[in-house]
Design an enzyme around this catalytic site. Structure first.
Site, PDB file in Angstrom:
ATOM      1  N   CYS A 162       0.812  -1.229   0.000  1.00  0.00           N
ATOM      2  CA  CYS A 162       0.000   0.000   0.000  1.00  0.00           C
ATOM      3  C   CYS A 162       0.842   1.274   0.000  1.00  0.00           C
ATOM      4  O   CYS A 162       0.324   2.361  -0.239  1.00  0.00           O
ATOM      5  CB  CYS A 162      -0.936   0.019   1.196  1.00  0.00           C
ATOM      6  SG  CYS A 162      -2.298  -1.129   1.014  1.00  0.00           S
TER       7      CYS A 162
HETATM    8  N1  COA Z   1     -20.174  -9.097   7.712  1.00  0.00           N
HETATM    9  C1  COA Z   1     -20.673  -9.213   8.951  1.00  0.00           C
HETATM   10  N2  COA Z   1     -19.926  -9.427  10.041  1.00  0.00           N
HETATM   11  C2  COA Z   1     -18.617  -9.568   9.865  1.00  0.00           C
HETATM   12  C3  COA Z   1     -18.011  -9.468   8.604  1.00  0.00           C
HETATM   13  C4  COA Z   1     -18.844  -9.231   7.488  1.00  0.00           C
HETATM   14  N3  COA Z   1     -18.354  -9.118   6.259  1.00  0.00           N
HETATM   15  N4  COA Z   1     -16.677  -9.629   8.731  1.00  0.00           N
HETATM   16  C5  COA Z   1     -16.441  -9.828  10.047  1.00  0.00           C
HETATM   17  N5  COA Z   1     -17.612  -9.812  10.733  1.00  0.00           N
HETATM   18  C6  COA Z   1     -17.799  -9.981  12.174  1.00  0.00           C
HETATM   19  C7  COA Z   1     -16.714 -10.834  12.775  1.00  0.00           C
HETATM   20  O1  COA Z   1     -17.024 -12.202  12.623  1.00  0.00           O
HETATM   21  C8  COA Z   1     -16.699 -10.397  14.209  1.00  0.00           C
HETATM   22  O2  COA Z   1     -17.740 -11.036  14.897  1.00  0.00           O
HETATM   23  P1  COA Z   1     -17.531 -11.532  16.414  1.00  0.00           P
HETATM   24  O3  COA Z   1     -17.288 -10.276  17.193  1.00  0.00           O
HETATM   25  O4  COA Z   1     -18.825 -12.211  16.716  1.00  0.00           O
HETATM   26  O5  COA Z   1     -16.333 -12.429  16.372  1.00  0.00           O
HETATM   27  C9  COA Z   1     -17.048  -8.923  14.124  1.00  0.00           C
HETATM   28  O6  COA Z   1     -17.693  -8.741  12.856  1.00  0.00           O
HETATM   29  C10 COA Z   1     -15.863  -8.006  14.227  1.00  0.00           C
HETATM   30  O7  COA Z   1     -14.862  -8.465  13.285  1.00  0.00           O
HETATM   31  P2  COA Z   1     -13.463  -7.789  13.118  1.00  0.00           P
HETATM   32  O8  COA Z   1     -12.696  -8.453  12.017  1.00  0.00           O
HETATM   33  O9  COA Z   1     -12.807  -7.690  14.448  1.00  0.00           O
HETATM   34  O10 COA Z   1     -13.949  -6.349  12.591  1.00  0.00           O
HETATM   35  P3  COA Z   1     -13.276  -4.952  12.701  1.00  0.00           P
HETATM   36  O11 COA Z   1     -14.201  -4.058  13.417  1.00  0.00           O
HETATM   37  O12 COA Z   1     -11.859  -5.012  13.174  1.00  0.00           O
HETATM   38  O13 COA Z   1     -13.250  -4.491  11.172  1.00  0.00           O
HETATM   39  C11 COA Z   1     -11.697  -4.342   9.349  1.00  0.00           C
HETATM   40  C12 COA Z   1     -12.562  -5.241  10.206  1.00  0.00           C
HETATM   41  C13 COA Z   1     -10.878  -5.211   8.412  1.00  0.00           C
HETATM   42  C14 COA Z   1     -12.595  -3.415   8.535  1.00  0.00           C
HETATM   43  C15 COA Z   1     -10.771  -3.467  10.228  1.00  0.00           C
HETATM   44  O14 COA Z   1     -10.113  -4.274  11.190  1.00  0.00           O
HETATM   45  C16 COA Z   1      -9.731  -2.727   9.445  1.00  0.00           C
HETATM   46  O15 COA Z   1     -10.020  -1.979   8.544  1.00  0.00           O
HETATM   47  N6  COA Z   1      -8.452  -2.871   9.842  1.00  0.00           N
HETATM   48  C17 COA Z   1      -7.360  -2.246   9.169  1.00  0.00           C
HETATM   49  C18 COA Z   1      -7.266  -2.855   7.844  1.00  0.00           C
HETATM   50  C19 COA Z   1      -6.215  -2.263   6.997  1.00  0.00           C
HETATM   51  O16 COA Z   1      -5.960  -1.104   6.953  1.00  0.00           O
HETATM   52  N7  COA Z   1      -5.574  -3.106   6.256  1.00  0.00           N
HETATM   53  C20 COA Z   1      -4.629  -2.672   5.369  1.00  0.00           C
HETATM   54  C21 COA Z   1      -4.850  -3.359   4.109  1.00  0.00           C
HETATM   55  S1  COA Z   1      -3.704  -2.789   2.995  1.00  0.00           S
END
Ligand code: COA
Length: 379
Positions: A162
């Site tokens: 990225c």
């Molecule tokens: N739809 C519904 N629920 C979902 C889901 C989806 N697509 N994906 C995950 N969930 C659920 C999970 O199962 C989890 O449920 P639980 O609490 O019962 O276990 C809950 O939502 C929270 O999941 P989590 O992965 O911890 O979500 P989050 O709030 O951390 O958001 C991201 C996920 C990826 C959006 C976030 O962590 C993020 O953006 N992180 C940084 C990513 C980044 O910058 N990456 C760089 C890439 S270059």
């Protein structure tokens, strides 16, 4: 222009953007994903009933928007991505004599940057293709883009995930600072839909396709309207929290049951927690080194991965919650476009600034990697 008339002071002369026509809304994405879940669970009903496998669970539009801020993403190949039986981008493989797809979109963005700068291709010295995925090993995408544009010089590819575009800008700026080049194109064609696992509920909503171009030049030849580069800084810290194991030494093998690691995988929560403080501190340290008051920054064009991350970083830098004018979002309609995100934000949201306004282009992501480019509008 002879070398002794150059200033060896790098500036951004212009930028360019290619946006694919096709776009997928969260609603369309979730409908297709949930159809895949139903199909998968039906096919594996016996294993699920006997407790040997857990059923897959539905994705949700509300979760995606709340967790990421993404509402839609542009893609190069919508129909197969949304087909629950395919779920990946597909296009006909092109013969070697035809421009490849990554080069094609890179060239469109590059032409716009050249046009906006009033620059002829023959006056450009180098092309860097800086992107998180290359569609082949060699010849370098950059050399194909160079040839398609008619540039007589050199080109090479660089991949810092990225952060590729900001690493590319510093590399280009260093060529100018050293007097080795007066005009360098940094092209970032990001066909991220190819490395995204569209079957993975945790990440299927993240990425989108796009191409950007940044023309870095010696101030002596730049158009009147340009951006002075006040300073660039790069940082990398190894982490497995964002990883993709695909490679020619590490291909997907049919006998391997789980091939998901040959696509993008991440520990999203850890990324969020570890990268936000690292990037905020890096920006503050670099601002201090350059004698810039971070609170006086007119605008921050941040990497577009997650709206919450950007909110926190901007708050730590500016000292207050940033509004859209101070830290514009393109994530909502583009998704995470990897290295291109901060450049799209800069391209779409910089014309209204006036001479003397200072801003920051900043990227961060896998590696971990982060890059800052402090700029000031010259005219
Ligand atoms: N739809 C519904 N629920 C979902 C889901 C989806 N697509 N994906 C995950 N969930 C659920 C999970 O199962 C989890 O449920 P639980 O609490 O019962 O276990 C809950 O939502 C929270 O999941 P989590 O992965 O911890 O979500 P989050 O709030 O951390 O958001 C991201 C996920 C990826 C959006 C976030 O962590 C993020 O953006 N992180 C940084 C990513 C980044 O910058 N990456 C760089 C890439 S270059």
């Amino acid at each position: 222009m002879s070398p002794d008339t150059l200033s060896q002071r790098p500036v951004i002369s212009a930028t360019g953007l290619f946006t694919p026509e096709q776009s997928i809304t969260n609603e369309e994405l979730v409908e297709s994903f949930n159809a895949f879940v139903d199909r998968h669970n039906d096919e594996r009903a016996d294993l699920i009933a006997s407790g040997e496998e857990e059923p897959l669970t539905y994705s949700s539009v509300e979760f995606i928007e709340k967790a990421s801020g993404i509402k839609a993403r542009h893609v190069m190949s919508k129909v197969p991505i949304l087909d629950p039986g395919v779920m990946e981008p597909r296009w006909d493989e092109r013969p070697n004599g035809e421009l490849s797809i990554m080069a094609e979109i890179g060239v469109i963005a590059a032409r716009e940057a050249l046009e906006r700068a009033g620059r002829k291709p023959e006056d450009v010295d180098a092309v860097l293709c800086a992107a998180s995925n290359m569609q082949r090993a060699y010849p370098a995408m950059a050399i194909e883009i160079q040839q398609a544009l008619g540039i007589d010089g050199f080109g090479f590819d660089m991949n810092v995930a990225c952060s590729s575009a900001t690493f590319g800008i510093q590399t280009a700026a260093d060529y100018v600072r050293a007097g080795n080049a007066k005009s360098v194109l940094v092209v970032s064609p990001e066909i991220t839909s190819g490395h995204l696992n569209w079957r993975d509920r945790d990440s299927h909503f993240i990425f989108g396709d796009v191409a950007t171009a940044v023309l870095v030049e010696d101030a002596a030849i730049a158009p009147d309207e340009h951006w002075d580069i006040l300073g660039t800084k790069l940082k990398t810290v190894f982490s497995n929290n964002i990883r993709n194991n695909f490679g020619f030494l590490n291909r997907a093998h049919p006998e391997t049951a789980d091939e998901a690691d040959k696509l993008f995988v991440q520990e999203g929560r850890k990324v969020f927690k570890e990268v936000v403080p690292m990037v905020a501190q890096m920006i503050l340290d670099e601002a201090e080194r350059l004698g810039i008051d971070p609170k006086a920054l007119r605008r921050m064009w941040l990497h577009q991965a997650n709206a919450g991350m950007n909110r926190l970083i901007a708050q730590k830098v500016l000292g207050h919650e940033a509004n859209e004018d101070e830290s514009p979002t393109v994530l909502d309609t583009y998704g995470n476009t990897s290295s291109a995100g901060s450049i799209i934000a800069f391209h779409l949201h910089s014309d209204d600034l006036t001479a003397g306004d200072a801003g920051l282009i900043c990227s961060f992501g896998a590696g971990y990697s982060a890059g800052t480019v402090f700029v000031r509008k010259a005219a």
